[in-house]
Design a protein around this motif. Structure first.
Motif, PDB file in Angstrom:
ATOM      1  N   SER A   1       0.826  -1.205   0.000  1.00 14.91           N
ATOM      2  CA  SER A   1       0.000   0.000   0.000  1.00 14.91           C
ATOM      3  C   SER A   1       0.857   1.250   0.000  1.00 14.91           C
ATOM      4  N   LEU A   2       1.909   1.238   0.814  1.00 14.36           N
ATOM      5  CA  LEU A   2       2.795   2.395   0.854  1.00 14.36           C
ATOM      6  C   LEU A   2       3.479   2.596  -0.495  1.00 14.36           C
TER       7      LEU A   2
ATOM      8  N   PRO B   1      -4.070  -2.412  -1.969  1.00 10.82           N
ATOM      9  CA  PRO B   1      -3.608  -3.735  -1.510  1.00 10.82           C
ATOM     10  C   PRO B   1      -4.259  -4.154  -0.194  1.00 10.82           C
ATOM     11  N   LEU B   2      -4.587  -3.175   0.645  1.00 11.87           N
ATOM     12  CA  LEU B   2      -5.187  -3.527   1.929  1.00 11.87           C
ATOM     13  C   LEU B   2      -6.558  -4.163   1.768  1.00 11.87           C
ATOM     14  N   PHE B   3      -7.209  -3.899   0.609  1.00  9.67           N
ATOM     15  CA  PHE B   3      -8.514  -4.510   0.398  1.00  9.67           C
ATOM     16  C   PHE B   3      -8.404  -6.030   0.307  1.00  9.67           C
ATOM     17  N   LEU B   4      -7.175  -6.518   0.109  1.00 11.84           N
ATOM     18  CA  LEU B   4      -6.994  -7.964   0.012  1.00 11.84           C
ATOM     19  C   LEU B   4      -6.800  -8.595   1.385  1.00 11.84           C
ATOM     20  N   ALA B   5      -6.901  -7.771   2.442  1.00 12.94           N
ATOM     21  CA  ALA B   5      -6.661  -8.295   3.791  1.00 12.94           C
ATOM     22  C   ALA B   5      -7.551  -9.473   4.175  1.00 12.94           C
ATOM     23  N   PRO B   6      -8.864  -9.431   3.911  1.00 16.16           N
ATOM     24  CA  PRO B   6      -9.692 -10.560   4.342  1.00 16.16           C
ATOM     25  C   PRO B   6      -9.233 -11.898   3.754  1.00 16.16           C
ATOM     26  N   ILE B   7      -9.044 -11.923   2.422  1.00 11.78           N
ATOM     27  CA  ILE B   7      -8.601 -13.176   1.814  1.00 11.78           C
ATOM     28  C   ILE B   7      -7.213 -13.546   2.317  1.00 11.78           C
ATOM     29  N   GLY B   8      -6.362 -12.514   2.448  1.00 17.69           N
ATOM     30  CA  GLY B   8      -5.004 -12.761   2.914  1.00 17.69           C
ATOM     31  C   GLY B   8      -4.992 -13.395   4.288  1.00 17.69           C
ATOM     32  N   LEU B   9      -5.820 -12.878   5.184  1.00 13.64           N
ATOM     33  CA  LEU B   9      -5.886 -13.433   6.538  1.00 13.64           C
ATOM     34  C   LEU B   9      -6.419 -14.861   6.516  1.00 13.64           C
TER      35      LEU B   9
END
Lengths: 120, 178
Positions: B131-132, B139-147
């Motif tokens: 994201s930075l 990229p943070l929107f991918l957090a749920p799947i990533g987790l």
């Protein structure tokens, strides 16, 4: 597996579940109609219905984004792993394609959607 | 030179080197596989196995050495030295080591728990750096799947580590300095 493990797993699983609606809200609600393309020195919004080929100057080179038939994809990019090109098309709200080496991201939002802040 | 001390140092070096090699090989395997999430340079976290083993058998310091060195080696081997992929990998490795090190001090959490938490922080840190780098939140929107992926992967790695520890004579290498 210990009881402590179960707690850790529960926390991570809950975080995964809870972050889902949060992310949906951040990406906005409503029909998808705008493609937001962000690069190191630009930010462009294009209607999803348009037919455009946009070359973005990324950190490492050029990234070519094509919007057509209500879908977006990266045709070519100057980056070592090309995973952004291989990702194919995105067409619905909240979907993204990112080329991290170039600092380019493509995102589908709607209406008044925009990134909350752009950090340089 | 004190004989006992140099004997312990040699064992530490040998064990660290072995675990770095394991981590580096797993890291190279990961980079050859299709990325799990549509962010270039993201990793599933297989190499965490080496760090979990190091943490169990060699202590927090050895685990830190193993995690940083394997990122470096994989970056050199894949030609991504100093690039965004390496930044993401460093962030992931550091965050996951820190989390696992803290959890390892709690006796009611086993390597399985460390591994799941480490995998989660590994993915989140990589998404944060991505994201930075792109200057957006996408990229943070991918957090749920990533987790979700992290939970699964963390469990697999955790169980693998436990299996390895019970089958291999690694206990003979347990350092007093833990």
């Amino acid at each position: 597996m210990t009881s402590g493990d179960r707690i850790v797993i529960a926390i991570v699983a809950v975080a995964a579940i809870v972050s889902w609606p949060v992310v949906r809200m951040a990406a906005g609600a409503g029909p998808a109609d705008t493609v937001v393309i962000t690069g190191p020195s630009l930010i462009r919004r294009l209607p999803l219905d348009s037919s455009e080929r946009l070359v973005v100057n990324g950190v490492k080179g050029a990234v070519t984004v094509v919007v057509r038939n209500r879908s977006v994809h990266i045709v070519e990019a100057d980056c070592p792993d090309q995973s952004c090109v291989h990702q194919g098309r995105i067409g619905s709200r909240g979907q993204t394609i990112v080329c991290a080496p170039n600092g380019v991201s493509v995102w589908i939002g709607g209406g008044e959607d925009a990134p909350d802040a752009v950090v340089r | 030179m004190h004989p006992t001390r140099s004997y312990a140092d040699a064992r530490t070096i040998a064990l660290t080197a072995m675990l770095v090699a394991v981590g580096a090989i797993l890291g190279l395997l990961e980079s050859a596989v299709v990325p799990p999430l549509p962010v270039p340079g993201i990793r599933i976290g297989l190499a965490n196995l080496a760090v979990v083993l190091a943490l169990t058998v060699g202590g927090r310091v050895m685990a830190l050495r193993v995690s940083l060195l394997r990122v470096l080696i994989v970056a050199v081997a894949t030609g991504a030295l100093g690039g965004p992929g390496m930044l993401m990998a460093l962030a992931g490795a550091s965050a996951s080591w820190a989390t696992m090190a803290v959890l390892s001090m709690n006796t009611s959490i086993s390597p399985i728990g460390w591994s799941v938490a480490g995998a989660a922080m590994h993915i989140l840190a990589q998404l944060a750096v991505a994201s930075l780098l792109t200057g957006t939140m996408t990229p943070l929107f991918l957090a749920p799947i990533g987790l979700a992926l992290a939970t699964i992967c963390g469990l697999c790695i955790g169980y693998s580590a436990r299996l390895l520890i019970s089958r291999l004579p690694l206990e003979q290498m347990v350092m007093d300095s833990r």
